[in-house]
Write a protein that holds these residues in place. Sequence first.
Motif, PDB file in Angstrom:
ATOM      1  N   SER A 283       0.834  -1.221   0.000  1.00  0.00           N
ATOM      2  CA  SER A 283       0.000   0.000   0.000  1.00  0.00           C
ATOM      3  C   SER A 283       0.862   1.262   0.000  1.00  0.00           C
ATOM      4  O   SER A 283       0.545   2.244  -0.676  1.00  0.00           O
ATOM      5  CB  SER A 283      -0.939  -0.002   1.208  1.00  0.00           C
ATOM      6  OG  SER A 283      -0.196   0.050   2.423  1.00  0.00           O
TER       7      SER A 283
ATOM      8  N   GLU B   9       2.215   1.721  -3.381  1.00  0.00           N
ATOM      9  CA  GLU B   9       1.166   2.265  -4.260  1.00  0.00           C
ATOM     10  C   GLU B   9       0.987   3.767  -4.026  1.00  0.00           C
ATOM     11  O   GLU B   9       0.795   4.548  -4.975  1.00  0.00           O
ATOM     12  CB  GLU B   9      -0.149   1.521  -3.990  1.00  0.00           C
ATOM     13  CG  GLU B   9      -1.329   1.989  -4.850  1.00  0.00           C
ATOM     14  CD  GLU B   9      -1.097   1.752  -6.328  1.00  0.00           C
ATOM     15  OE1 GLU B   9      -1.749   2.459  -7.126  1.00  0.00           O
ATOM     16  OE2 GLU B   9      -0.269   0.887  -6.704  1.00  0.00           O
ATOM     17  N   GLN B  10       1.045   4.209  -2.764  1.00  0.00           N
ATOM     18  CA  GLN B  10       0.965   5.647  -2.466  1.00  0.00           C
ATOM     19  C   GLN B  10       2.116   6.403  -3.114  1.00  0.00           C
ATOM     20  O   GLN B  10       1.920   7.465  -3.711  1.00  0.00           O
ATOM     21  CB  GLN B  10       0.976   5.871  -0.949  1.00  0.00           C
ATOM     22  CG  GLN B  10      -0.320   5.484  -0.259  1.00  0.00           C
ATOM     23  CD  GLN B  10      -0.253   5.753   1.238  1.00  0.00           C
ATOM     24  OE1 GLN B  10       0.755   6.222   1.757  1.00  0.00           O
ATOM     25  NE2 GLN B  10      -1.329   5.425   1.932  1.00  0.00           N
TER      26      GLN B  10
ATOM     27  N   LEU C 218       1.465   6.697  -6.809  1.00  0.00           N
ATOM     28  CA  LEU C 218       0.480   7.731  -7.149  1.00  0.00           C
ATOM     29  C   LEU C 218       1.082   9.126  -7.033  1.00  0.00           C
ATOM     30  O   LEU C 218       0.858   9.996  -7.889  1.00  0.00           O
ATOM     31  CB  LEU C 218      -0.750   7.601  -6.247  1.00  0.00           C
ATOM     32  CG  LEU C 218      -1.652   6.386  -6.503  1.00  0.00           C
ATOM     33  CD1 LEU C 218      -2.758   6.318  -5.455  1.00  0.00           C
ATOM     34  CD2 LEU C 218      -2.268   6.475  -7.907  1.00  0.00           C
TER      35      LEU C 218
ATOM     36  N   VAL D 184     -10.910   0.315 -10.718  1.00  0.00           N
ATOM     37  CA  VAL D 184     -10.621   0.926  -9.406  1.00  0.00           C
ATOM     38  C   VAL D 184     -11.658   0.531  -8.359  1.00  0.00           C
ATOM     39  O   VAL D 184     -11.732   1.134  -7.291  1.00  0.00           O
ATOM     40  CB  VAL D 184     -10.568   2.475  -9.522  1.00  0.00           C
ATOM     41  CG1 VAL D 184      -9.348   2.899 -10.299  1.00  0.00           C
ATOM     42  CG2 VAL D 184     -11.826   3.018 -10.177  1.00  0.00           C
TER      43      VAL D 184
ATOM     44  N   TYR E 274     -12.082  -1.386  -5.856  1.00  0.00           N
ATOM     45  CA  TYR E 274     -11.489  -2.251  -4.844  1.00  0.00           C
ATOM     46  C   TYR E 274     -12.552  -2.648  -3.823  1.00  0.00           C
ATOM     47  O   TYR E 274     -13.319  -1.804  -3.355  1.00  0.00           O
ATOM     48  CB  TYR E 274     -10.339  -1.534  -4.121  1.00  0.00           C
ATOM     49  CG  TYR E 274      -9.323  -0.926  -5.041  1.00  0.00           C
ATOM     50  CD1 TYR E 274      -8.785  -1.659  -6.094  1.00  0.00           C
ATOM     51  CD2 TYR E 274      -8.904   0.389  -4.868  1.00  0.00           C
ATOM     52  CE1 TYR E 274      -7.846  -1.107  -6.935  1.00  0.00           C
ATOM     53  CE2 TYR E 274      -7.956   0.949  -5.701  1.00  0.00           C
ATOM     54  CZ  TYR E 274      -7.440   0.204  -6.752  1.00  0.00           C
ATOM     55  OH  TYR E 274      -6.523   0.754  -7.595  1.00  0.00           O
TER      56      TYR E 274
ATOM     57  N   ASP F 289      -9.232   7.358 -11.839  1.00  0.00           N
ATOM     58  CA  ASP F 289      -8.364   6.874 -10.761  1.00  0.00           C
ATOM     59  C   ASP F 289      -8.148   7.942  -9.697  1.00  0.00           C
ATOM     60  O   ASP F 289      -8.228   7.671  -8.487  1.00  0.00           O
ATOM     61  CB  ASP F 289      -7.008   6.446 -11.328  1.00  0.00           C
ATOM     62  CG  ASP F 289      -7.084   5.122 -12.073  1.00  0.00           C
ATOM     63  OD1 ASP F 289      -8.157   4.501 -12.050  1.00  0.00           O
ATOM     64  OD2 ASP F 289      -6.077   4.743 -12.697  1.00  0.00           O
ATOM     65  N   ASN F 290      -7.836   9.176 -10.139  1.00  0.00           N
ATOM     66  CA  ASN F 290      -7.568  10.266  -9.188  1.00  0.00           C
ATOM     67  C   ASN F 290      -8.783  10.558  -8.318  1.00  0.00           C
ATOM     68  O   ASN F 290      -8.670  10.716  -7.092  1.00  0.00           O
ATOM     69  CB  ASN F 290      -7.156  11.534  -9.940  1.00  0.00           C
ATOM     70  CG  ASN F 290      -5.737  11.485 -10.436  1.00  0.00           C
ATOM     71  OD1 ASN F 290      -4.889  10.811  -9.850  1.00  0.00           O
ATOM     72  ND2 ASN F 290      -5.446  12.194 -11.515  1.00  0.00           N
TER      73      ASN F 290
ATOM     74  N   SER G  73      -9.644   7.557  -6.012  1.00  0.00           N
ATOM     75  CA  SER G  73      -8.609   7.447  -4.986  1.00  0.00           C
ATOM     76  C   SER G  73      -8.822   8.487  -3.895  1.00  0.00           C
ATOM     77  O   SER G  73      -8.683   8.192  -2.698  1.00  0.00           O
ATOM     78  CB  SER G  73      -7.236   7.618  -5.627  1.00  0.00           C
ATOM     79  OG  SER G  73      -6.218   7.639  -4.641  1.00  0.00           O
ATOM     80  N   ASN G  74      -9.186   9.733  -4.281  1.00  0.00           N
ATOM     81  CA  ASN G  74      -9.461  10.780  -3.289  1.00  0.00           C
ATOM     82  C   ASN G  74     -10.661  10.400  -2.423  1.00  0.00           C
ATOM     83  O   ASN G  74     -10.675  10.647  -1.205  1.00  0.00           O
ATOM     84  CB  ASN G  74      -9.719  12.112  -3.990  1.00  0.00           C
ATOM     85  CG  ASN G  74      -8.434  12.784  -4.442  1.00  0.00           C
ATOM     86  OD1 ASN G  74      -7.347  12.398  -4.023  1.00  0.00           O
ATOM     87  ND2 ASN G  74      -8.549  13.784  -5.307  1.00  0.00           N
TER      88      ASN G  74
ATOM     89  N   TYR H 266     -11.760   7.349  -1.714  1.00  0.00           N
ATOM     90  CA  TYR H 266     -11.336   6.303  -0.781  1.00  0.00           C
ATOM     91  C   TYR H 266     -10.547   6.898   0.378  1.00  0.00           C
ATOM     92  O   TYR H 266     -10.726   6.538   1.549  1.00  0.00           O
ATOM     93  CB  TYR H 266     -10.452   5.294  -1.505  1.00  0.00           C
ATOM     94  CG  TYR H 266     -11.191   4.303  -2.377  1.00  0.00           C
ATOM     95  CD1 TYR H 266     -12.500   3.927  -2.085  1.00  0.00           C
ATOM     96  CD2 TYR H 266     -10.564   3.724  -3.488  1.00  0.00           C
ATOM     97  CE1 TYR H 266     -13.165   3.013  -2.884  1.00  0.00           C
ATOM     98  CE2 TYR H 266     -11.226   2.801  -4.291  1.00  0.00           C
ATOM     99  CZ  TYR H 266     -12.535   2.450  -3.977  1.00  0.00           C
ATOM    100  OH  TYR H 266     -13.203   1.546  -4.753  1.00  0.00           O
ATOM    101  N   LYS H 267      -9.633   7.844   0.023  1.00  0.00           N
ATOM    102  CA  LYS H 267      -8.696   8.365   1.013  1.00  0.00           C
ATOM    103  C   LYS H 267      -9.368   9.300   2.014  1.00  0.00           C
ATOM    104  O   LYS H 267      -9.143   9.186   3.241  1.00  0.00           O
ATOM    105  CB  LYS H 267      -7.567   9.119   0.303  1.00  0.00           C
ATOM    106  CG  LYS H 267      -6.440   9.563   1.213  1.00  0.00           C
ATOM    107  CD  LYS H 267      -5.453  10.468   0.483  1.00  0.00           C
ATOM    108  CE  LYS H 267      -4.852   9.780  -0.718  1.00  0.00           C
ATOM    109  NZ  LYS H 267      -3.847  10.665  -1.396  1.00  0.00           N
TER     110      LYS H 267
END
Length: 421
Positions: free
Chosen positions: A255, A258-259, A262, A297, A299, A325-326, A329-330, A332-333
């Motif tokens: 992970s 992966e960070q 990105l 994406v 997940y 993806d961007n 990803s935001n 999720y984060k």
Amino acid sequence: MRIKLVIVLILAVFTAGITFSILIINNKNISEVDLVAINDVVKTVEKNWGQVSEETFHNSDIKQSFSIIDHLGNVIYETPGNHINNIYDGIKNRDTFIDLKHNNMLVGKIIIRNNEQEIVEQMKSELVTFISLTFGLLMIISTLYIIYIYRTLLKPFQQLQNFAVNVARGNLDVPLNMDKNNYFGAFTESFDILREELNAARQREYETNRSKKELVATLSHDIKTPVASIKAVSELMLMQTKDEKVMKQVNIIYSKAEQINLLVTDMFHATLEELQQLKLIVTENSSEILADMIENVNYDHQIVYESIPQCIILTDPVRMQQVIDNIISNSYKYAGTKITIKSQINQGYLELHIIDFGCGISEDELPLLFNKYYRGKNVGGKNGSGLGLFISKYFMENMSGQISCYIRNDGFTIVLKIKLA
């Protein structure tokens, strides 16, 4: 033309005007009455009354104009150039009247012409003409001098003003053109030298920044190779290990890798965009590819999405995948909730509404969200570069699309508008 020369010319013209005006006034003399000559004329007329003609005054010395009228007011004789309509005109003109007698009877009058008014009028006319000529010459000299001042003093300053505007706007390629004979030669030349130095300094700064950006792009690209190796080894270890503790640690390594991947990708794309090397190839594609991009994406099956309307869109599939993806990803984060994606066709665009149910951001942060390196107040110590949405906006606008966002009471929504073919 110098200032002293102009002053001398003005004084000369002004002095000449005063001098000639005085001469005109002094040369206009009102003729005096010649009593002896008039007396001779009176005697001659009385002697030849009834036979008065031009021959009667052939030997007369009188120089003044006169007229002879009878007792009825009829004009019997008048000198050449003299004209009188009646006795009232003579009174109005302040002429001199002398009675004529014949056989002790009043038979008429001699009217001696008063030329004072004619001389005054003539003098006025000459003065007006000469004064007009004088002031006309002064006006011409003044106008020429004003034009000279404009061309030699004011116009160069206007050019300096335009030059300063160009410099302020950063247009340093326009030189400051000046005539060779202007008063501010060295002064204006120094401004042009300043422009050249600023232009050279800006060019040096541009080259320096470009070198830095190229270095960042190169390093970003180089970093991705070992990160990819770390991810590959982590995946292999996850497949081979059975120990849960080891799996947990390997998952953490994966992970974090992966960070890093990105962050490096965002930095790499931002640097390429500034270098104008981030290329997009927009083609016609079926909207079905968007479902595949979302699944890439999705997940742990955290994304719920409706069936996407069938249509042909204009997009670069690689860049569109990066945009999705961007954004995902935001979500999720920062939101940490399930994500819902709704789609519709609206006014020539296919719209994707990407909805999360997190705490969102404040209203005053909304206009700043797509700025480079901006991160909201809700980051909570989470890793990030503030480049994801900035790059996503760049991609969408260069694919003739749009990206926007708004706050809901129960979360946050980002809208992607993809141009229809």
